[in-house]
Each structure stands twice: as C-alpha cells, then as structure tokens.
Scaffold this motif. Structure first.
Motif, PDB file in Angstrom:
ATOM      1  N   ALA A 123      53.835  23.689  32.671  1.00 18.99           N
ATOM      2  CA  ALA A 123      53.740  23.023  33.971  1.00 18.99           C
ATOM      3  C   ALA A 123      52.517  23.548  34.714  1.00 18.99           C
ATOM      4  O   ALA A 123      52.129  24.706  34.535  1.00 18.99           O
ATOM      5  N   PRO A 124      51.917  22.711  35.568  1.00 13.23           N
ATOM      6  CA  PRO A 124      50.745  23.160  36.331  1.00 13.23           C
ATOM      7  C   PRO A 124      51.016  24.373  37.215  1.00 13.23           C
ATOM      8  O   PRO A 124      50.093  25.088  37.559  1.00 13.23           O
ATOM      9  N   THR A 125      52.256  24.612  37.537  1.00 13.88           N
ATOM     10  CA  THR A 125      52.599  25.747  38.400  1.00 13.88           C
ATOM     11  C   THR A 125      52.804  27.036  37.609  1.00 13.88           C
ATOM     12  O   THR A 125      52.990  28.092  38.190  1.00 13.88           O
ATOM     13  N   HIS A 126      52.751  26.953  36.276  1.00 15.17           N
ATOM     14  CA  HIS A 126      52.968  28.120  35.413  1.00 15.17           C
ATOM     15  C   HIS A 126      51.845  29.135  35.611  1.00 15.17           C
ATOM     16  O   HIS A 126      50.680  28.789  35.680  1.00 15.17           O
ATOM     17  N   VAL A 127      52.218  30.399  35.679  1.00 13.71           N
ATOM     18  CA  VAL A 127      51.248  31.491  35.804  1.00 13.71           C
ATOM     19  C   VAL A 127      51.580  32.531  34.744  1.00 13.71           C
ATOM     20  O   VAL A 127      52.738  32.876  34.553  1.00 13.71           O
ATOM     21  N   MET A 158      40.973   8.626  34.430  1.00 15.61           N
ATOM     22  CA  MET A 158      41.994   9.548  34.883  1.00 15.61           C
ATOM     23  C   MET A 158      42.045  10.739  33.938  1.00 15.61           C
ATOM     24  O   MET A 158      42.108  10.600  32.731  1.00 15.61           O
ATOM     25  N   SER A 159      42.016  11.901  34.490  1.00 17.75           N
ATOM     26  CA  SER A 159      42.030  13.113  33.691  1.00 17.75           C
ATOM     27  C   SER A 159      43.445  13.387  33.187  1.00 17.75           C
ATOM     28  O   SER A 159      44.425  13.186  33.887  1.00 17.75           O
ATOM     29  N   ARG A 160      43.517  13.870  31.958  1.00 25.32           N
ATOM     30  CA  ARG A 160      44.805  14.218  31.365  1.00 25.32           C
ATOM     31  C   ARG A 160      44.822  15.686  30.965  1.00 25.32           C
ATOM     32  O   ARG A 160      45.232  16.039  29.878  1.00 25.32           O
ATOM     33  N   VAL A 161      44.325  16.523  31.859  1.00 29.15           N
ATOM     34  CA  VAL A 161      44.228  17.950  31.579  1.00 29.15           C
ATOM     35  C   VAL A 161      45.591  18.621  31.784  1.00 29.15           C
ATOM     36  O   VAL A 161      46.264  18.388  32.775  1.00 29.15           O
ATOM     37  N   VAL A 162      45.958  19.424  30.802  1.00 23.43           N
ATOM     38  CA  VAL A 162      47.217  20.172  30.855  1.00 23.43           C
ATOM     39  C   VAL A 162      46.913  21.649  30.610  1.00 23.43           C
ATOM     40  O   VAL A 162      45.826  21.996  30.156  1.00 23.43           O
ATOM     41  N   GLU A 163      47.869  22.502  30.892  1.00 21.99           N
ATOM     42  CA  GLU A 163      47.751  23.911  30.536  1.00 21.99           C
ATOM     43  C   GLU A 163      48.499  24.082  29.220  1.00 21.99           C
ATOM     44  O   GLU A 163      49.668  23.721  29.110  1.00 21.99           O
ATOM     45  N   ARG A 164      47.789  24.612  28.229  1.00 24.09           N
ATOM     46  CA  ARG A 164      48.331  24.679  26.876  1.00 24.09           C
ATOM     47  C   ARG A 164      48.086  26.056  26.269  1.00 24.09           C
ATOM     48  O   ARG A 164      47.058  26.681  26.500  1.00 24.09           O
ATOM     49  N   CYS A 165      49.035  26.506  25.471  1.00 26.67           N
ATOM     50  CA  CYS A 165      48.910  27.797  24.806  1.00 26.67           C
ATOM     51  C   CYS A 165      47.889  27.706  23.678  1.00 26.67           C
ATOM     52  O   CYS A 165      47.928  26.783  22.869  1.00 26.67           O
ATOM     53  N   THR A 166      46.980  28.683  23.622  1.00 24.46           N
ATOM     54  CA  THR A 166      45.955  28.696  22.582  1.00 24.46           C
ATOM     55  C   THR A 166      46.504  29.120  21.225  1.00 24.46           C
ATOM     56  O   THR A 166      45.852  28.924  20.206  1.00 24.46           O
ATOM     57  N   VAL A 167      47.712  29.672  21.209  1.00 23.91           N
ATOM     58  CA  VAL A 167      48.305  30.150  19.957  1.00 23.91           C
ATOM     59  C   VAL A 167      49.270  29.120  19.365  1.00 23.91           C
ATOM     60  O   VAL A 167      49.106  28.685  18.230  1.00 23.91           O
ATOM     61  N   CYS A 168      50.274  28.707  20.143  1.00 22.46           N
ATOM     62  CA  CYS A 168      51.313  27.827  19.599  1.00 22.46           C
ATOM     63  C   CYS A 168      51.205  26.376  20.066  1.00 22.46           C
ATOM     64  O   CYS A 168      51.892  25.511  19.535  1.00 22.46           O
ATOM     65  N   GLY A 169      50.362  26.104  21.071  1.00 24.55           N
ATOM     66  CA  GLY A 169      50.166  24.731  21.533  1.00 24.55           C
ATOM     67  C   GLY A 169      51.180  24.237  22.542  1.00 24.55           C
ATOM     68  O   GLY A 169      51.140  23.072  22.930  1.00 24.55           O
ATOM     69  N   GLU A 212      55.207  31.037  27.729  1.00 22.29           N
ATOM     70  CA  GLU A 212      56.629  31.382  27.774  1.00 22.29           C
ATOM     71  C   GLU A 212      57.252  31.422  26.388  1.00 22.29           C
ATOM     72  O   GLU A 212      58.239  32.100  26.168  1.00 22.29           O
ATOM     73  N   ALA A 213      56.655  30.678  25.433  1.00 22.27           N
ATOM     74  CA  ALA A 213      57.236  30.604  24.097  1.00 22.27           C
ATOM     75  C   ALA A 213      56.799  31.753  23.184  1.00 22.27           C
ATOM     76  O   ALA A 213      57.605  32.305  22.449  1.00 22.27           O
ATOM     77  N   CYS A 214      55.493  32.118  23.241  1.00 27.27           N
ATOM     78  CA  CYS A 214      55.014  33.123  22.287  1.00 27.27           C
ATOM     79  C   CYS A 214      54.224  34.266  22.922  1.00 27.27           C
ATOM     80  O   CYS A 214      53.861  35.218  22.227  1.00 27.27           O
ATOM     81  N   GLY A 215      53.913  34.160  24.221  1.00 28.40           N
ATOM     82  CA  GLY A 215      53.161  35.211  24.883  1.00 28.40           C
ATOM     83  C   GLY A 215      51.656  35.076  24.760  1.00 28.40           C
ATOM     84  O   GLY A 215      50.915  35.932  25.210  1.00 28.40           O
ATOM     85  N   GLY A 216      51.180  33.979  24.130  1.00 32.77           N
ATOM     86  CA  GLY A 216      49.747  33.760  23.957  1.00 32.77           C
ATOM     87  C   GLY A 216      49.053  33.362  25.248  1.00 32.77           C
ATOM     88  O   GLY A 216      49.695  33.101  26.269  1.00 32.77           O
ATOM     89  N   GLU A 217      47.722  33.299  25.187  1.00 32.33           N
ATOM     90  CA  GLU A 217      46.912  32.918  26.344  1.00 32.33           C
ATOM     91  C   GLU A 217      47.067  31.420  26.633  1.00 32.33           C
ATOM     92  O   GLU A 217      47.062  30.604  25.714  1.00 32.33           O
ATOM     93  N   VAL A 218      47.199  31.068  27.904  1.00 33.61           N
ATOM     94  CA  VAL A 218      47.314  29.671  28.329  1.00 33.61           C
ATOM     95  C   VAL A 218      45.983  29.256  28.948  1.00 33.61           C
ATOM     96  O   VAL A 218      45.445  29.954  29.797  1.00 33.61           O
ATOM     97  N   ARG A 219      45.432  28.119  28.457  1.00 36.00           N
ATOM     98  CA  ARG A 219      44.154  27.609  28.960  1.00 36.00           C
ATOM     99  C   ARG A 219      44.262  26.109  29.192  1.00 36.00           C
ATOM    100  O   ARG A 219      45.216  25.469  28.768  1.00 36.00           O
ATOM    101  N   PHE A 220      43.237  25.560  29.832  1.00 41.18           N
ATOM    102  CA  PHE A 220      43.204  24.125  30.111  1.00 41.18           C
ATOM    103  C   PHE A 220      42.773  23.358  28.860  1.00 41.18           C
ATOM    104  O   PHE A 220      41.886  23.783  28.115  1.00 41.18           O
ATOM    105  N   TRP A 221      43.405  22.175  28.664  1.00 39.63           N
ATOM    106  CA  TRP A 221      43.159  21.338  27.490  1.00 39.63           C
ATOM    107  C   TRP A 221      43.302  19.884  27.910  1.00 39.63           C
ATOM    108  O   TRP A 221      44.230  19.527  28.638  1.00 39.63           O
ATOM    109  N   CYS A 222      42.395  19.024  27.488  1.00 39.97           N
ATOM    110  CA  CYS A 222      42.508  17.595  27.799  1.00 39.97           C
ATOM    111  C   CYS A 222      43.304  16.927  26.687  1.00 39.97           C
ATOM    112  O   CYS A 222      42.921  16.984  25.515  1.00 39.97           O
TER     113      CYS A 222
END
Length: 71
Positions: free
Chosen positions: A16-20, A1-12, A24-34
């Motif tokens: 939510a999967p619906t976030h675009v 089972m995959s545990r991929v989340v969308e995570r900020c590359t700056v603050c971690g 929201e916390a620091c303005g950094g880039e959001v990418r996929f992370w397992c």
C-alpha cells in the motif's frame, strides 16, 4: 495515468502507498515500480514514471467546448 506502486525488490510483493519500511512478506527493500512500464523503465527513484508522463504529454488536448448561439 501513472501506475506506480511500491514493490519489493526481492519477492515482488506490492505494498500500500502508506507502507513504510521493509517488505512485510520477506523483509526485502521496497521501491517504486511502474506496473505498466516496469520491464522497460526498471526500478524508479520516485513515485512518478517518466514513460507514463511522456505518454500523457503526447496525447492531444481535448477540443474546447463549443459555444452555443445566444438568442
């Protein structure tokens, strides 16, 4: 089972999967992370973790259901 989340590359911060958009916390880039293989796999290009897929493929298939004897 995959545990991929969308995570900020700056603050971690995980989002939510619906976030675009940016974090929201620091303005950094959001990418996929397992959440399971992140340290080994790093940032992912999409919502699928190759390591999770390999583990799922390596599991043996469940045995077929047993046939009952008809009377």
């Amino acid at each position: 089972m995959s545990r991929v989340v969308e995570r900020c590359t700056v603050c971690g911060t995980e989002h939510a999967p619906t976030h675009v958009g940016p974090c929201e916390a620091c303005g950094g880039e959001v990418r996929f992370w397992c959440a399971r293989h992140g340290p080994e796999a790093g940032w992912l290009d999409g919502p699928v973790c190759p390591a999770c897929e390999r583990e799922a493929a390596a599991r043996p298939a469940p045995p077929p259901p047993r046939r009952t004897r008809e009377a």
